[in-house]
Write a protein that holds these residues in place. Structure first.
Motif, PDB file in Angstrom:
ATOM      1  N   UNK A 135      18.004  -1.007  -4.907  1.00 36.17           N
ATOM      2  CA  UNK A 135      16.791  -1.155  -5.726  1.00 36.17           C
ATOM      3  C   UNK A 135      15.529  -0.797  -4.958  1.00 36.17           C
ATOM      4  N   UNK A 136      15.665  -0.120  -3.821  1.00 36.94           N
ATOM      5  CA  UNK A 136      14.475   0.227  -3.035  1.00 36.94           C
ATOM      6  C   UNK A 136      13.586   1.229  -3.768  1.00 36.94           C
ATOM      7  N   UNK A 137      14.194   2.143  -4.515  1.00 34.96           N
ATOM      8  CA  UNK A 137      13.394   3.143  -5.239  1.00 34.96           C
ATOM      9  C   UNK A 137      12.513   2.474  -6.301  1.00 34.96           C
ATOM     10  N   UNK A 138      13.084   1.532  -7.079  1.00 29.49           N
ATOM     11  CA  UNK A 138      12.295   0.851  -8.109  1.00 29.49           C
ATOM     12  C   UNK A 138      11.188   0.009  -7.480  1.00 29.49           C
ATOM     13  N   UNK A 139      11.488  -0.651  -6.364  1.00 26.42           N
ATOM     14  CA  UNK A 139      10.462  -1.462  -5.685  1.00 26.42           C
ATOM     15  C   UNK A 139       9.334  -0.575  -5.191  1.00 26.42           C
ATOM     16  N   UNK A 140       9.676   0.586  -4.630  1.00 23.45           N
ATOM     17  CA  UNK A 140       8.645   1.477  -4.096  1.00 23.45           C
ATOM     18  C   UNK A 140       7.761   2.028  -5.212  1.00 23.45           C
ATOM     19  N   UNK A 141       8.334   2.341  -6.342  1.00 27.26           N
ATOM     20  CA  UNK A 141       7.530   2.826  -7.465  1.00 27.26           C
ATOM     21  C   UNK A 141       6.509   1.776  -7.900  1.00 27.26           C
ATOM     22  N   UNK A 142       6.943   0.540  -7.989  1.00 20.69           N
ATOM     23  CA  UNK A 142       6.034  -0.522  -8.424  1.00 20.69           C
ATOM     24  C   UNK A 142       4.943  -0.776  -7.374  1.00 20.69           C
ATOM     25  N   UNK A 143       5.303  -0.680  -6.093  1.00 26.21           N
ATOM     26  CA  UNK A 143       4.325  -0.924  -5.031  1.00 26.21           C
ATOM     27  C   UNK A 143       3.226   0.141  -5.059  1.00 26.21           C
ATOM     28  N   UNK A 144       3.597   1.424  -5.134  1.00 24.52           N
ATOM     29  CA  UNK A 144       2.578   2.476  -5.099  1.00 24.52           C
ATOM     30  C   UNK A 144       1.752   2.476  -6.386  1.00 24.52           C
ATOM     31  N   UNK A 145       2.343   2.034  -7.492  1.00 19.98           N
ATOM     32  CA  UNK A 145       1.568   1.958  -8.734  1.00 19.98           C
ATOM     33  C   UNK A 145       0.483   0.890  -8.628  1.00 19.98           C
ATOM     34  N   UNK A 146       0.837  -0.274  -8.093  1.00 21.26           N
ATOM     35  CA  UNK A 146      -0.147  -1.350  -7.975  1.00 21.26           C
ATOM     36  C   UNK A 146      -1.179  -1.052  -6.890  1.00 21.26           C
ATOM     37  N   UNK A 147      -0.773  -0.385  -5.827  1.00 22.77           N
ATOM     38  CA  UNK A 147      -1.742  -0.014  -4.794  1.00 22.77           C
ATOM     39  C   UNK A 147      -2.779   0.968  -5.336  1.00 22.77           C
ATOM     40  N   UNK A 148      -2.351   1.871  -6.180  1.00 22.45           N
ATOM     41  CA  UNK A 148      -3.305   2.810  -6.773  1.00 22.45           C
ATOM     42  C   UNK A 148      -4.282   2.095  -7.694  1.00 22.45           C
ATOM     43  N   UNK A 149      -3.793   1.112  -8.451  1.00 25.01           N
ATOM     44  CA  UNK A 149      -4.677   0.365  -9.348  1.00 25.01           C
ATOM     45  C   UNK A 149      -5.716  -0.439  -8.577  1.00 25.01           C
ATOM     46  N   UNK A 150      -5.335  -0.971  -7.418  1.00 27.53           N
ATOM     47  CA  UNK A 150      -6.237  -1.828  -6.657  1.00 27.53           C
ATOM     48  C   UNK A 150      -6.983  -1.090  -5.550  1.00 27.53           C
ATOM     49  N   UNK A 151      -6.724   0.204  -5.388  1.00 26.86           N
ATOM     50  CA  UNK A 151      -7.431   0.973  -4.369  1.00 26.86           C
ATOM     51  C   UNK A 151      -7.066   0.591  -2.948  1.00 26.86           C
ATOM     52  N   UNK A 152      -5.801   0.286  -2.690  1.00 22.73           N
ATOM     53  CA  UNK A 152      -5.335  -0.130  -1.365  1.00 22.73           C
ATOM     54  C   UNK A 152      -4.724   1.061  -0.644  1.00 22.73           C
ATOM     55  N   UNK A 153      -5.138   1.256   0.614  1.00 22.48           N
ATOM     56  CA  UNK A 153      -4.584   2.321   1.449  1.00 22.48           C
ATOM     57  C   UNK A 153      -3.615   1.694   2.447  1.00 22.48           C
ATOM     58  N   UNK A 154      -2.315   1.999   2.367  1.00 20.81           N
ATOM     59  CA  UNK A 154      -1.347   1.369   3.271  1.00 20.81           C
ATOM     60  C   UNK A 154      -1.351   2.024   4.644  1.00 20.81           C
ATOM     61  N   UNK A 155      -0.644   1.414   5.563  1.00 13.72           N
ATOM     62  CA  UNK A 155      -0.458   1.985   6.888  1.00 13.72           C
ATOM     63  C   UNK A 155       0.393   3.252   6.771  1.00 13.72           C
ATOM     64  N   UNK A 156      -0.038   4.381   7.344  1.00 15.26           N
ATOM     65  CA  UNK A 156       0.711   5.641   7.159  1.00 15.26           C
ATOM     66  C   UNK A 156       2.140   5.575   7.674  1.00 15.26           C
ATOM     67  N   UNK A 157       2.375   4.958   8.831  1.00 16.00           N
ATOM     68  CA  UNK A 157       3.733   4.906   9.385  1.00 16.00           C
ATOM     69  C   UNK A 157       4.651   4.051   8.518  1.00 16.00           C
TER      70      UNK A 157
END
Length: 394
Positions: free
Chosen positions: A312-334
């Motif tokens: 289920x890593x793919x589904x979790x990653x999709x949800x994480x990047x969707x919410x980060x885009x909504x909140x304007x969060x820039x994650x650690x590149x590595x």
């Protein structure tokens, strides 16, 4: 004559005293008129003490000059680093804004990779890459950068992934296992006398299998066993030999032999074990290391990972990047590169394989054949770790 001589000596002493006094008065007047020369004369007269003072002052002046030079250098370095850091932050924001403008399917596989992790010397400091096209050397560099020390950095990597998901309110799935009144029975054949591997015993056994004088008995291996395993906990199962530890673990993982009769209830998050595929949720690591001897360690792990998938890593990653885009969060590149790389589906070579080899200590024998009794390969301890890594690579 004596008295006259005494008077002359007294007169001479009087004249000498007067001349000395006049000389002292003259020197005092000259000191008042020409004070700088007196200072130079006194320094010349006290040359030894002046040299000693100068020698005492020189180390202090040298230390002050060195401290001033060090302060100027550190200040310039701090200003330079501050300027470089600001420039890198601006570049990161611009590159990340470009990634967020991509479609969701492309954004799931696009990450920012530092130049130090690229084999191309002409690459920019931060380069947009497709994590599915990273070669073996680049995947290895990413894992080695994140996990320089297994005992210290592995837990940090897991904590950073958890912090990233907690920041946007995404919780990883957990499993709670319950079992109630589990019984396991085996049907056995009764052998008369001593069950030695002789020709007569073999004949009698074959006749019994054909129905002649066949005697059977039921042996209960587990008798009304109940328990619960909470999520995010390490549970230790202890017991004497032959008490049914392996049978219980195989029953919970759905790995029991079909000839055994199992009764009772086994549930994963309230779902019965016969209503889903338990092998996708739990793994039983056998005590026997069964591998293809002609395959290398890396090929064995890649083969296992392709069969098990990414879960289920793919589904979790999709949800994480969707919410980060909504909140304007820039994650650690590595961290973003690593999480996207292990979430990519359908790859022949995965970064998850490099991660498993790193934490299992198998990176030093990644390209060595597993081997068997007839072929020289990895050691027994490495085979045991390979069995564990192949079973938990999902």
């Amino acid at each position: 004559m004596a008295h006259t001589h005494y008077i002359d000596t007294t007169r001479k002493s009087t004249h000498l005293a007067a001349a000395a006094a006049q000389s002292r008065i003259h020197n005092i007047r000259r000191d008042d008129e020409d004070e700088p020369e007196t200072g130079s004369l006194s320094l010349e007269m006290n040359g030894t003490s002046a040299m000693s003072v100068q020698q005492d002052i020189e180390p202090t002046l040298s230390s002050l000059r060195a401290a001033a030079a060090s302060f100027r250098e550190s200040l310039s370095r701090t200003l330079s680093l501050s300027g470089d850091q600001q420039q890198q932050d601006d570049e990161l924001e611009l590159k990340w804004a470009a990634i967020e403008r991509l479609p969701t399917s492309d954004r799931l596989h696009t990450a920012l990779l530092h130049a130090r992790l690229r084999l191309n010397n002409a690459a920019p400091p931060l380069d947009m890459v497709d994590v599915r096209r990273l070669d073996a050397a680049e995947r290895r560099l990413v894992v080695d950068t994140l996990i320089a020390s297994i005992h210290r950095d592995n837990i940090r990597l897991l904590q950073k992934q958890r912090q990233r998901m907690d920041r946007v309110g995404v919780r990883p799935p957990t499993v709670e296992m319950q079992w109630r009144d589990v019984c396991v029975e085996a049907e056995c054949q009764v052998v008369q006398g001593r069950p030695l591997p002789t020709i007569w015993n073999a004949i009698v056994s074959n006749l019994s299998m054909m129905g002649f004088n066949r005697q059977q008995a039921r042996i209960r291996i587990l008798n009304n066993v109940s328990g619960i395993i909470k999520p995010s906990r390490l549970t230790l199962l202890l017991g004497p030999p032959g008490c049914g530890k392996s049978t219980l673990l195989k029953a919970l993982a759905g790995k029991l032999d079909t000839n055994l009769k199992v009764t009772g209830e086994i549930e994963y998050n309230g779902v019965k074990i016969n209503e889903f595929v338990p092998e996708k949720t739990a793994a039983y690591i056998s005590q026997y290391d069964l591998h293809v001897p002609e395959m290398t360690v890396r090929e064995t792990l890649d083969f296992s990972a392709r069969f098990q998938g990414v879960g289920n890593r793919a589904e979790i990653m999709k949800e994480v990047i969707r919410r980060e885009k909504e909140r304007g969060i820039t994650p650690d590149p590595d961290i973003d590169t690593y999480m996207k790389a292990i979430s990519a589906e359908g790859l022949e070579r995965s970064m998850q394989t490099d991660y498993i080899m790193k934490i299992m200590g198998l990176d030093i024998c990644a390209d060595i054949m597993v081997g068997d009794a007839m072929r020289r390969g990895i050691s027994g301890g490495e085979k045991k770790r390979l069995t564990t890594g192949a079973s938990t690579s999902f």
